[in-house]
Design a protein around this motif. Structure first.
Motif, PDB file in Angstrom:
ATOM      1  N   ALA A  44     -75.283  63.015  50.635  1.00 21.29           N
ATOM      2  CA  ALA A  44     -74.407  61.832  50.585  1.00 21.29           C
ATOM      3  C   ALA A  44     -75.103  60.678  51.293  1.00 21.29           C
ATOM      4  N   PRO A  45     -75.248  59.517  50.652  1.00 16.01           N
ATOM      5  CA  PRO A  45     -75.996  58.405  51.263  1.00 16.01           C
ATOM      6  C   PRO A  45     -75.327  57.833  52.506  1.00 16.01           C
ATOM      7  N   GLU A  46     -74.026  58.077  52.684  1.00 14.58           N
ATOM      8  CA  GLU A  46     -73.335  57.529  53.851  1.00 14.58           C
ATOM      9  C   GLU A  46     -73.607  58.313  55.133  1.00 14.58           C
ATOM     10  N   VAL A  47     -74.127  59.537  55.003  1.00 16.79           N
ATOM     11  CA  VAL A  47     -74.356  60.390  56.175  1.00 16.79           C
ATOM     12  C   VAL A  47     -75.566  59.887  56.950  1.00 16.79           C
ATOM     13  N   ILE A  48     -75.357  59.646  58.251  1.00 17.10           N
ATOM     14  CA  ILE A  48     -76.430  59.145  59.117  1.00 17.10           C
ATOM     15  C   ILE A  48     -77.100  60.275  59.868  1.00 17.10           C
ATOM     16  N   ARG A  49     -76.303  61.096  60.524  1.00 13.59           N
ATOM     17  CA  ARG A  49     -76.852  62.136  61.389  1.00 13.59           C
ATOM     18  C   ARG A  49     -75.866  63.290  61.525  1.00 13.59           C
ATOM     19  N   CYS A  50     -76.389  64.458  61.883  1.00 14.24           N
ATOM     20  CA  CYS A  50     -75.586  65.628  62.201  1.00 14.24           C
ATOM     21  C   CYS A  50     -76.103  66.221  63.509  1.00 14.24           C
ATOM     22  N   TYR A  51     -75.191  66.763  64.307  1.00 15.36           N
ATOM     23  CA  TYR A  51     -75.591  67.371  65.574  1.00 15.36           C
ATOM     24  C   TYR A  51     -74.515  68.351  66.006  1.00 15.36           C
ATOM     25  N   GLN A  52     -74.915  69.257  66.901  1.00 17.39           N
ATOM     26  CA  GLN A  52     -74.036  70.317  67.366  1.00 17.39           C
ATOM     27  C   GLN A  52     -73.842  70.173  68.872  1.00 17.39           C
ATOM     28  N   VAL A  53     -72.609  70.339  69.316  1.00 14.03           N
ATOM     29  CA  VAL A  53     -72.271  70.121  70.724  1.00 14.03           C
ATOM     30  C   VAL A  53     -71.503  71.326  71.254  1.00 14.03           C
ATOM     31  N   GLY A  54     -71.833  71.747  72.465  1.00 13.51           N
ATOM     32  CA  GLY A  54     -71.089  72.822  73.099  1.00 13.51           C
ATOM     33  C   GLY A  54     -69.728  72.338  73.588  1.00 13.51           C
ATOM     34  N   THR A  55     -68.838  73.259  73.894  1.00 14.69           N
ATOM     35  CA  THR A  55     -67.504  72.876  74.372  1.00 14.69           C
ATOM     36  C   THR A  55     -67.560  72.252  75.762  1.00 14.69           C
ATOM     37  N   ASP A  56     -68.704  72.316  76.398  1.00 19.52           N
ATOM     38  CA  ASP A  56     -68.881  71.627  77.677  1.00 19.52           C
ATOM     39  C   ASP A  56     -69.336  70.185  77.470  1.00 19.52           C
ATOM     40  N   GLY A  57     -69.528  69.781  76.210  1.00 15.01           N
ATOM     41  CA  GLY A  57     -69.921  68.413  75.896  1.00 15.01           C
ATOM     42  C   GLY A  57     -71.417  68.209  75.759  1.00 15.01           C
ATOM     43  N   ILE A  58     -72.226  69.238  76.075  1.00 18.71           N
ATOM     44  CA  ILE A  58     -73.685  69.090  76.048  1.00 18.71           C
ATOM     45  C   ILE A  58     -74.208  69.345  74.631  1.00 18.71           C
ATOM     46  N   GLN A  59     -75.028  68.418  74.135  1.00 15.09           N
ATOM     47  CA  GLN A  59     -75.585  68.580  72.791  1.00 15.09           C
ATOM     48  C   GLN A  59     -76.558  69.743  72.758  1.00 15.09           C
ATOM     49  N   ILE A  60     -76.452  70.506  71.673  1.00 18.19           N
ATOM     50  CA  ILE A  60     -77.318  71.671  71.468  1.00 18.19           C
ATOM     51  C   ILE A  60     -78.446  71.274  70.524  1.00 18.19           C
ATOM     52  N   GLY A  61     -79.663  71.219  71.024  1.00 15.43           N
ATOM     53  CA  GLY A  61     -80.797  70.882  70.187  1.00 15.43           C
ATOM     54  C   GLY A  61     -80.858  69.403  69.845  1.00 15.43           C
ATOM     55  N   GLN A  62     -81.786  69.080  68.921  1.00 13.71           N
ATOM     56  CA  GLN A  62     -82.004  67.697  68.533  1.00 13.71           C
ATOM     57  C   GLN A  62     -81.014  67.253  67.447  1.00 13.71           C
ATOM     58  N   THR A  63     -80.861  65.964  67.338  1.00 14.60           N
ATOM     59  CA  THR A  63     -80.046  65.376  66.279  1.00 14.60           C
ATOM     60  C   THR A  63     -80.831  65.379  64.975  1.00 14.60           C
ATOM     61  N   LEU A  64     -80.163  65.740  63.884  1.00 14.82           N
ATOM     62  CA  LEU A  64     -80.761  65.647  62.557  1.00 14.82           C
ATOM     63  C   LEU A  64     -80.410  64.291  61.969  1.00 14.82           C
ATOM     64  N   VAL A  65     -81.418  63.542  61.549  1.00 17.44           N
ATOM     65  CA  VAL A  65     -81.206  62.196  61.020  1.00 17.44           C
ATOM     66  C   VAL A  65     -81.575  62.161  59.549  1.00 17.44           C
ATOM     67  N   ALA A  66     -80.746  61.501  58.735  1.00 18.23           N
ATOM     68  CA  ALA A  66     -81.007  61.406  57.301  1.00 18.23           C
ATOM     69  C   ALA A  66     -82.334  60.700  57.035  1.00 18.23           C
ATOM     70  N   ASP A  67     -83.068  61.205  56.055  1.00 21.47           N
ATOM     71  CA  ASP A  67     -84.365  60.606  55.710  1.00 21.47           C
ATOM     72  C   ASP A  67     -84.207  59.165  55.268  1.00 21.47           C
ATOM     73  N   THR A  68     -83.069  58.853  54.649  1.00 21.43           N
ATOM     74  CA  THR A  68     -82.851  57.506  54.109  1.00 21.43           C
ATOM     75  C   THR A  68     -82.264  56.539  55.133  1.00 21.43           C
ATOM     76  N   CYS A  69     -82.004  57.033  56.316  1.00 23.15           N
ATOM     77  CA  CYS A  69     -81.343  56.184  57.318  1.00 23.15           C
ATOM     78  C   CYS A  69     -82.351  55.238  57.963  1.00 23.15           C
ATOM     79  N   THR A  70     -82.094  53.965  57.836  1.00 20.76           N
ATOM     80  CA  THR A  70     -82.960  52.954  58.457  1.00 20.76           C
ATOM     81  C   THR A  70     -82.260  52.275  59.630  1.00 20.76           C
ATOM     82  N   THR A  71     -80.943  52.129  59.529  1.00 17.15           N
ATOM     83  CA  THR A  71     -80.183  51.450  60.580  1.00 17.15           C
ATOM     84  C   THR A  71     -80.335  52.149  61.921  1.00 17.15           C
ATOM     85  N   CYS A  72     -80.212  53.500  61.884  1.00 17.50           N
ATOM     86  CA  CYS A  72     -80.213  54.235  63.144  1.00 17.50           C
ATOM     87  C   CYS A  72     -81.617  54.441  63.704  1.00 17.50           C
TER      88      CYS A  72
END
Length: 416
Positions: free
Chosen positions: A319-347
């Protein structure tokens, strides 16, 4: 006019004349008369107050611009004299109306705030002499860059002790700032018309107005949008969640107080249009979310089954509207790196590269995370907000679920 060190009530009365049941005033060979402009409550759909203004005519009975007249060079005493004369005319004339409930908004000049005390007491004596209750008076303090804020604070405190309400006028014009709101704690704030003119030309500013109104509400102030001249501007005011409206669209100032114009009758039509447009916007929003929701649930199911985040989110990134995906623990800490869409230029704006690496970032304060944690297995959707990882507007989808590695929250940002 010769400066008088005690510009008191008897002195002011000398400059008034009876005309039918109303008073007019005279200054600098000009005739001054009261004109009233209605202020409406959007919720009540009726008048709740009037702003008192001055109409001026010269010796030949020709109209004179108020701006031209009031901005003339005058001594301090002359300015205080004019200010007090206007307020005396307004209250005297307002009392002749068949209205014993609604507010009367009165302006106080910055010069009177700065030096009025030197010319003797006046306002309390005037209210008592005219038997007009202070709680029906809204004193408008113009947002003026006086050097000594303590003078404004003392003036505001004086009127509050009398029982008057306080309004900050022309908020948003030039030098206005929230420091005045926090210092003076007004009951009402009048947004300057520049908000409307800018909102007409810039959708981003229009989108900001509700947030500004919310801040003023949180500061304990009701909000008036003034200067409304068109139906589109009236709808902007409604969208902004202001409490009161004022302007030519709702009612022009009138001087014939014995024959007030008919009240504005278009509230039902306005609100119907606003609700219809809001329903259409919401339906479009929900339709889009349903489409992304199906993709999001599919990605979450794959994470639950043990797939990596990158494998699980392949469908989402179609979907072209998707910018990024990421996973977060219930403690609020992000797990691993953020996945960024190949077509995303704004971010990936290089100006914001210090914000790109979000591994181990703590997102516990984010509302989308808290809602997901408290409502497991339910898709949560935010309204547009500013993303810190690219300084652009986005919408976030989030959901808490159990995976082989434990409880976590899947998040997906959509470009607005």
């Amino acid at each position: 006019m010769k400066t008088n060190l005690n510009i008191n009530l008897p002195f002011i009365r000398q400059w008034t004349q009876k005309q039918d049941s109303y008073l007019t005033g005279t200054m600098d060979n000009h005739r001054l008369s009261t004109t009233l402009q209605p202020i409406y409550s959007l919720a009540h759909k009726r008048i709740v107050g009037y702003e008192a203004l001055i109409r001026i005519k010269d010796e030949a009975s020709a109209p004179v611009s108020p701006d031209l007249f009031f901005n003339q060079e005058r001594s301090d005493g002359q300015t205080v004299h004019l200010d007090r004369l206007c307020r005396y005319l307004h209250i005297h004339n307002f009392k002749t109306l068949n209205d014993d409930i609604n507010w009367l908004f009165l302006n106080v000049s910055p010069k009177t705030i700065a030096c009025g005390k030197a010319y003797g007491s006046f306002f309390k004596e005037m209210l008592e002499a005219l038997d007009f209750p202070a709680h029906r008076v809204v004193v408008e303090v113009v947002e003026h860059p006086l050097d000594d804020i303590s003078l404004i604070m003392k003036t505001v405190e004086y009127y509050k002790e009398l029982g008057c309400l306080i309004a900050i006028d022309d908020f948003g014009a030039g030098h206005s700032n929230f420091d005045r709101i926090w210092s003076l704690k007004p009951d009402i704030v009048k947004l300057d018309r520049s908000f409307l003119t800018r909102a007409d030309a810039d959708q981003d500013i229009r989108d900001m107005l509700p947030g500004i109104v919310t801040l003023l509400h949180q500061a304990g102030a009701l909000v008036i949008m003034e200067g409304i001249e068109t139906r589109a501007q009236a709808l902007t005011a409604i969208e902004s969640d202001v409490d009161f409206v004022q302007g030519f669209f709702f009612g022009r100032p009138y001087t014939d107080l014995a024959h007030p114009p008919e009240s504005f009758q278009g509230f039902s039509s306005l609100m119907e249009q606003f609700k219809t447009e809001a329903d259409i916007t919401e339906a479009r929003f929900q339709e889009g979310i349903q489409r992304f929701g199906r993709l999001f649930y599919h990605a979450a199911d794959r994470v639950k089954c043990g797939d990596s985040l990158k494998e699980a989110c392949q469908g989402l990134f179609q979907a072209p509207e998707v910018i990024r995906c990421y996973q977060v623990g219930t403690d609020g800490i992000q797990i691993g790196q953020t996945l960024v869409a190949d077509t995303c230029t704004t971010c990936l704006d290089k100006r914001f590269r210090p914000l790109e690496d979000a591994k181990s970032a703590d997102w516990f304060r984010r509302h989308y995370l808290k809602r997901a944690i408290f409502h497991p297995e339910q898709l949560q959707v935010t309204r547009p907000y500013l993303s810190i990882t690219g300084a652009h507007m986005c919408i976030t989808l989030s959901m808490k679920f159990k995976s082989p590695s434990g409880d976590s929250v899947l998040c997906c940002d959509l470009e607005v």
